[in-house]
Each structure stands twice: as C-alpha cells, then as structure tokens.
Write a protein that holds these residues in place. Structure first.
Motif, short mmCIF file in Angstrom:
data_model
loop_
_atom_site.label_atom_id
_atom_site.label_comp_id
_atom_site.label_asym_id
_atom_site.label_seq_id
_atom_site.Cartn_x
_atom_site.Cartn_y
_atom_site.Cartn_z
N VAL A 179 0.84 -1.20 0.00
CA VAL A 179 0.00 0.00 0.00
C VAL A 179 0.88 1.26 0.00
CG1 VAL A 179 -1.59 1.38 1.39
CG2 VAL A 179 -2.03 -1.05 1.03
N TYR A 180 1.97 1.24 0.76
CA TYR A 180 2.87 2.40 0.78
C TYR A 180 3.45 2.66 -0.61
CZ TYR A 180 7.19 5.01 1.42
OH TYR A 180 8.21 5.92 1.29
N TRP A 181 3.94 1.59 -1.27
CA TRP A 181 4.54 1.77 -2.60
C TRP A 181 3.51 2.25 -3.61
CZ3 TRP A 181 6.96 -3.58 -1.53
CH2 TRP A 181 8.16 -3.41 -0.83
N TYR A 182 2.32 1.68 -3.60
CA TYR A 182 1.29 2.11 -4.54
C TYR A 182 0.81 3.52 -4.24
CZ TYR A 182 0.77 -2.42 -6.85
OH TYR A 182 0.98 -3.56 -7.58
N THR A 183 0.75 3.87 -2.96
CA THR A 183 0.33 5.23 -2.60
C THR A 183 1.34 6.25 -3.10
OG1 THR A 183 -0.81 4.41 -0.62
CG2 THR A 183 -0.27 6.76 -0.69
N GLN A 184 2.63 5.96 -2.93
CA GLN A 184 3.66 6.85 -3.45
C GLN A 184 3.56 6.98 -4.97
OE1 GLN A 184 6.05 8.64 -1.56
NE2 GLN A 184 4.64 8.00 0.05
N THR A 185 3.31 5.86 -5.65
CA THR A 185 3.14 5.89 -7.10
C THR A 185 1.91 6.71 -7.48
OG1 THR A 185 4.13 3.69 -7.23
CG2 THR A 185 2.92 4.46 -9.15
N TYR A 186 0.84 6.52 -6.74
CA TYR A 186 -0.42 7.22 -7.01
C TYR A 186 -0.23 8.74 -6.94
CZ TYR A 186 -5.15 8.98 -6.04
OH TYR A 186 -6.31 9.68 -6.05
N PHE A 187 0.38 9.22 -5.85
CA PHE A 187 0.54 10.66 -5.69
C PHE A 187 1.56 11.22 -6.69
CE2 PHE A 187 -1.30 9.82 -1.43
CZ PHE A 187 -2.34 10.74 -1.51
N TYR A 188 2.55 10.40 -7.06
CA TYR A 188 3.49 10.86 -8.07
C TYR A 188 2.79 11.05 -9.41
CZ TYR A 188 7.34 10.92 -11.38
OH TYR A 188 8.19 11.27 -12.39
N LEU A 189 1.96 10.08 -9.80
CA LEU A 189 1.25 10.19 -11.07
C LEU A 189 0.26 11.35 -11.05
CD1 LEU A 189 0.56 6.41 -11.84
CD2 LEU A 189 2.27 7.91 -12.89
N ARG A 190 -0.35 11.59 -9.90
CA ARG A 190 -1.28 12.72 -9.80
C ARG A 190 -0.56 14.06 -9.97
NH1 ARG A 190 -5.77 12.98 -5.27
NH2 ARG A 190 -6.09 14.85 -6.53
N SER A 191 0.72 14.09 -9.64
CA SER A 191 1.47 15.34 -9.74
C SER A 191 1.90 15.66 -11.17
CB SER A 191 2.71 15.29 -8.85
OG SER A 191 3.66 14.36 -9.35
N LEU A 192 1.75 14.69 -12.08
CA LEU A 192 2.16 14.89 -13.45
C LEU A 192 1.16 15.79 -14.17
CD1 LEU A 192 3.27 11.28 -14.41
CD2 LEU A 192 4.71 13.18 -13.69
N PRO A 193 1.60 16.47 -15.21
CA PRO A 193 0.68 17.34 -15.96
C PRO A 193 -0.34 16.52 -16.74
CG PRO A 193 2.81 17.21 -17.04
CD PRO A 193 2.97 16.52 -15.73
N PRO A 194 -1.48 17.11 -17.12
CA PRO A 194 -2.48 16.42 -17.93
C PRO A 194 -1.86 15.98 -19.26
CG PRO A 194 -3.32 18.48 -17.04
CD PRO A 194 -1.85 18.48 -16.80
#
Length: 333
Positions: free
Chosen positions: A183-198
């Motif tokens: 869950v920690y690794w996927y959460t980090q991935t999730y927030f990283y992807l959310r920070s990317l531009p559209p």
C-alpha cells in the motif's frame, strides 16, 4: 481467540469440501486462461509480465494444495498438502509485494529492475522452500498436521499460546507486513502520477490498488475470526476458509480487471487525450522493453553502457510523463 475449540461436524466438513472444490476448480480455470494469454504474448516479455506470471504460478501451487485437502489421509499426503499450501501463500505474498515495488521504483525512482529478475526469482523460491521446509525438520516443535479444514503447520505441544505465536509468525505477520508495504509503494506511485501534468485520468489510478485489495479480501476474515472472536460459528469459519482458499482466484481476477475489463470499457467511449497519449507512445513502450534487455547485457559491452547513458538522458523527461499513461491504462506488454 484461535481455532482450538472449533471442530466441523461430518456434514459441515462435506459441505466445506464441496465449496473448496468449486473454488479450486474456478481458480484453476482462471489460471489456465492467464497462462494461455501469457504464452501468446510476444517475446521478450517485460519485467511486470514476468512477475505477474510468477504470482500466478504461486496461485497454481496454492490451488494444488487445496485440491489435496483430506484430513483423513496418511501423514505423507498431509505433509505434501501442507508444504504446497505454505509455499503457495508465501510466494503469492512475495510476488504481490514485488509488483508494487517494481511499479514504485520504475515510476517514482526512474529505475529499471529487469537485470535483477534472476535474483528476485532465486530469493522468492529459496525463501518459500525455507518456510515450507522448516516444519519438516521439526525444529521448535513444528510439524505438518491437520489444522481446522486443511493440513498446515502445527506445533507441539499445542496450546492456545503456542497456536497464537505460530499463526502470528508464520501467517498473519507476513500477510499484513506485505500488505502495508505494498500500500505504501502504490500510494507513493499514485501521488506521483497525480502530480504529473495532464492528460491523466485520476480515477484509473485506483487500479494500482487491486492486488493489495485482494490480500485484504482473502485474509481479513481469517484475521478477524482468529483475533477478535471468542466463539467460532460454522458460518464465520467457513467464510474465512473460503476467502483464504480464493487467493489464487482473486489475484487472477485482479489481473483480468487490470488487463481486459477496463480496456473494453474504455473502447466503448469517445477517444480522449489519454487514448492519444497511449497510441502515440506504443513505440516508446516497445523501445523501453528492448532497452530493459539491453541494460541486462551492459556489463559485457562498453558500447552498450554508453548507449544506455545516452538513452537515459533522452528518455528522462518522457519517462516521467509517459509512464503514467502506461501504468494507469493497464498496458503490461
């Protein structure tokens, strides 16, 4: 706490065997479908596919253990079933966690771990052999024997305290450590992807959590039954046994949702910017797969090392933006 006081009646046990056979048969069919798809995909196969394939192999081992459930059989039969069960559970947790770590390292840290795949395989199967083989030595009083509905690790002398320690160390601690790490690794991935531009569809990021969700479905009923309940009804024990025995099926379902069901849904709607990104970068993914292979051979060729350094520089920015579309769209080819 614990299951020491619960025993199935003959009718309950026969019902459980029927339910187990149904679950195991469906699981086996799902695994066969996966391997047919896997062997029909073009080679070379990227690291993600290889790890998912090993996760399904772990599921196959676990399903075989479920088919061998027969508490009235001789000791050798029980030992074989117990060894397969322990190895299948551990390998399922191990590869599920690795898939999360690979997604995290590949996306957030910009690291390609393909050269380490042989090490991952060695650690996984050697550790499974260690955990499954430990009771064969009868060290610390461990041995394989009947446990609730199936053969698994038991301990002598069997007391409430020894049973508690056994289940914590050999099952629940492993399950929930792996779950929270994943869950920690996927959460980090999730927030990283959310920070990317559209353009990125944040709703599709939820698919990142499919595998840890299946761990919860498989083992949460068993955890509640073992630690929180003092009286064990047939329904509660049957529920936790059935969900736990569905681990292979649940992992297969997670894969099919990620790979098949979502793309079919997406194909029925109007093309979006994400579809365009995905289409335009098919060649990028192909190049990336080829680059994974070349990286594993860089120790043999200085020219390959130079090529990797140059390509890392040219792909650095595109990797940050294009990986989001690759991962969130369920493309594992």
């Amino acid at each position: 706490m614990g299951y020491l006081l619960y025993h199935f009646t003959p009718d309950e046990f026969n019902l459980m065997k029927q339910l187990n056979n149904i679950i195991s048969t469906i699981s086996l069919c799902a695994l066969i479908c996966f391997f047919i798809m896997f062997f029909h995909t073009p080679t070379p196969r990227p690291l993600y596919n290889k790890c998912v394939a090993n996760l399904m192999i772990a599921g196959l081992i676990y399903v075989l253990a479920n088919f061998l459930i027969n508490l009235e059989a001789d000791d050798l039969y029980c030992i074989i079933s117990g060894v397969l069960r322990e190895a299948g559970i551990w390998l399922s947790l191990y590869w599920s966690a690795l898939i999360g770590y690979i997604s995290y390292s590949f996306t957030v840290n910009n690291k390609i771990l393909t050269p380490y795949f042989p090490v991952m395989v060695s650690i996984g199967y050697l550790s499974a052999g260690l955990f499954a083989g430990l009771p064969l030595t009868q060290i610390f009083g461990l041995y394989y024997g009947p446990s609730i509905f199936y053969c698994w690790i038991s301990v002598y002398p069997l007391t409430e305290r020894s049973d508690l320690i056994l289940n914590i160390l050999m099952l629940f601690l492993q399950i929930w450590v792996v779950f929270f790490l994943t869950v920690y690794w996927y959460t980090q991935t999730y927030f990283y992807l959310r920070s990317l531009p559209p353009p990125f569809n944040t709703a599709s990021f939820k698919r990142l959590f499919l595998y840890p969700l299946m761990v919860v479905i498989a083992f949460l009923p068993a955890t509640i039954d073992y630690f929180l309940l003092t009286e064990h009804s047939f329904f509660i024990v049957a529920l936790h046994v059935c969900t736990q025995n569905s681990l292979a099926l649940l992992n297969a379902v997670a894969f099919f949702i990620h790979r098949i069901l979502i793309p079919k849904t997406d194909s029925s709607r109007r093309p979006t910017a994400i579809d365009e990104v995905r289409s335009n970068h098919t060649s990028f993914i192909t190049s990336l797969t080829e680059r994974e292979i070349s990286i594993s051979e860089t120790n043999k060729s200085n020219s390959a090392i130079e090529m990797r350094d140059q390509s890392n520089s040219s792909f650095s920015e595109s990797l940050k933006n294009d990986l989001g579309a690759w991962i969130t769209q369920g493309n594992v080819n």
